[in-house]
Write a protein that holds these residues in place. Structure first.
Motif, short mmCIF file in Angstrom:
data_model
loop_
_atom_site.label_atom_id
_atom_site.label_comp_id
_atom_site.label_asym_id
_atom_site.label_seq_id
_atom_site.Cartn_x
_atom_site.Cartn_y
_atom_site.Cartn_z
N ALA A 159 3.88 0.39 -2.57
CA ALA A 159 3.99 1.35 -1.47
C ALA A 159 4.10 2.77 -2.00
O ALA A 159 3.46 3.69 -1.49
CB ALA A 159 5.20 1.00 -0.61
N TRP B 297 1.10 5.37 -1.40
CA TRP B 297 1.40 6.14 -0.20
C TRP B 297 2.28 7.36 -0.43
O TRP B 297 2.51 8.14 0.51
CB TRP B 297 2.08 5.23 0.84
N TYR C 162 2.38 10.47 2.02
CA TYR C 162 3.65 10.78 2.68
C TYR C 162 3.96 12.27 2.59
O TYR C 162 4.32 12.91 3.58
CB TYR C 162 4.77 9.96 2.04
N ALA D 31 1.44 -5.07 -0.07
CA ALA D 31 2.21 -3.86 0.20
C ALA D 31 1.40 -2.70 0.77
O ALA D 31 1.76 -2.15 1.82
CB ALA D 31 2.95 -3.43 -1.05
N ILE E 73 2.13 -1.34 4.60
CA ILE E 73 2.65 0.00 4.86
C ILE E 73 1.72 0.75 5.81
O ILE E 73 2.16 1.41 6.76
CB ILE E 73 2.81 0.78 3.54
N LEU F 214 5.06 6.68 9.11
CA LEU F 214 5.31 6.48 7.69
C LEU F 214 6.81 6.44 7.40
O LEU F 214 7.25 5.75 6.46
CB LEU F 214 4.66 7.59 6.87
N SER G 179 7.84 2.97 7.89
CA SER G 179 7.32 2.15 6.81
C SER G 179 8.21 2.22 5.58
O SER G 179 8.52 1.19 4.95
CB SER G 179 5.89 2.60 6.45
N PHE G 180 8.64 3.41 5.23
CA PHE G 180 9.50 3.53 4.05
C PHE G 180 10.94 3.13 4.35
O PHE G 180 11.72 2.90 3.43
CB PHE G 180 9.39 4.94 3.46
N VAL H 62 10.70 -0.30 3.10
CA VAL H 62 10.81 -0.29 1.64
C VAL H 62 12.27 -0.16 1.22
O VAL H 62 12.73 -0.83 0.28
CB VAL H 62 9.96 0.85 1.05
#
Length: 403
Positions: free
Chosen positions: A226, A230, A234, A347, A351, A360, A363-364, A367
């Motif tokens: 991720a 990303w 991000y 992954a 994401i 986003l 999404s994190f 994580v």
């Protein structure tokens, strides 16, 4: 064993040999990654088709990894690694030759299969050397893999800048790396199965111990995939940073992981695998919180740096624990490797899908939760933690009982 060479000297020499193998393995990955745009243009495929093709290396690796143990049993560890590593380095040539999507998918399947089998073989030998030295070396070995990937990437970047044909670049790189790998394999440990030892099955489900250890690896590799794929997006989309600063974030994350892996063995030797992974999970979760809450690029970059620092040593420790978790190290390592490769495949798309449905930031947040899992479930590595019962100074290296 060669006359006049002590077992301890042979093991120390084998350590440097397997470290060189890790660096060669990583250099192939770096060499390939930098020329993907050239390969896409040469094959005449769209971005969506490229995404399909890039799923095939992980598919090939996942299917072929269980074969590595049987090959090592049949050929012996040294010959098996020499053959599998040569297949991996030479497979670098194949993708750049593909004229279209079907051939590219087949080439990348072979590329991934040879990568996965050689990965299992070299990690099994790394665990064996670690056991005989009675000190942690797996984190450093994976750090050298990252270093090799950076060197391969640098060479590929130079070749792309000069406008070199990737077919020529990869042919030259494959030739050099095949030679270096063959030389390094000359001094790795040569473990032979006992005469009455049953060969491992061609295909088998991972043992239960590997499933639990693999779950820890899954969390770490998910966070790694991720962040690698990303982090730049991000910073660009969420925090409106420049393209250069966004790219620098990804580079900094990679360098943080490489440095942490190279330095990680001393930490593991002092505190043990379980406490190291628990602390790593806390660092990674803290990094995830900074990413989610960041309102400036600098804060987010600090979060990604902590994330890289936190997850860097987890996968090497998972391989080490798998290699000590049962009677068949190659099978256990193959099981853990299959799970982690699957995580790396899942992954980036997971994401992206979650970001499209929500954001986003959410999404994190996922994580970050997985990073918390590292701290919460680190105890599954206890069975393979050499430090859990150590009460005195490290013991002497274990001599090789085989002739």
């Amino acid at each position: 064993m060669t006359e006049g060479i002590s077992p301890s000297h042979e093991v120390r020499r084998a350590r440097f040999a397997v470290a060189s193998v890790f660096a060669v393995h990583g250099a192939v990955t770096g060499s390939f990654a930098t020329r993907v745009p050239w390969i896409q243009e040469h094959a005449g495929i769209s971005a969506g088709q490229l995404g399909i093709a890039l799923a095939f290396p992980a598919l090939g690796a996942s299917l072929a990894m269980p074969l590595a143990g049987r090959i090592s049993h049949r050929l012996g560890s040294r010959t098996a690694l020499r053959v599998l590593l040569a297949l991996w380095t030479l497979s670098l040539i194949l993708p750049s030759l593909a004229p279209g999507l079907p051939v590219l998918c087949l080439a990348l399947f072979v590329y991934g299969a040879s990568a996965g089998m050689s990965d299992v073989a070299m990690n099994a030998l790394g665990v064996e050397v670690e056991n005989r030295l009675n000190k942690s070396i797996m984190s450093g070995l994976h750090g050298l893999w990252s270093t090799g990937a950076l060197v391969g990437s640098a060479a590929g970047t130079l070749a792309a800048h000069l406008g070199a044909d990737a077919r020529l670049h990869h042919a030259l790189a494959a030739g050099v790396l095949t030679l270096l790998g063959a030389v390094a394999c000359t001094w790795v440990l040569d473990m032979q199965p006992a005469q009455d030892e049953e060969p491992p099955p061609r295909f088998a489900l991972p043992p239960k111990s590997a499933l639990l250890i693999g779950a820890i690896g899954f969390c770490a590799v998910f966070a790694e995939g991720a962040s690698l794929d990303w982090s730049a997006v991000y910073l660009r989309d969420r925090l409106a940073s420049s393209a250069g600063l966004a790219a620098a974030c990804t580079t900094a994350f990679t360098l943080t992981m490489a440095i942490a892996r190279i330095a990680g063995d001393r930490v593991v030797d002092r505190y043990g695998a379980v406490r190291t992974v628990r602390a790593s999970g806390v660092l990674a979760a803290l990094g995830g919180l900074l990413i989610v809450l960041a309102d400036t690029p600098a804060v987010a970059m600090g979060g990604f740096a902590l994330m890289g620092l936190g997850i860097a040593v987890v996968v090497p420790l998972c391989f080490a624990a798998a290699g000590r978790s049962g009677p068949n190290p190659s099978q256990a390592i193959a099981g853990v490797a299959t799970i982690t490769y699957t995580s790396g495949l899942v992954a980036p798309s997971a994401i992206g899908t979650l970001a499209q449905a929500t954001s986003l930031t959410v999404s994190f947040g996922l994580v970050t939760l997985l990073a918390c899992g590292l701290a919460g479930f680190a105890g599954v590595l206890r069975a393979g933690d050499r430090n859990r019962t150590r009460t005195g100074p490290p013991s002497a290296p274990v001599p090789d009982p085989r002739p």
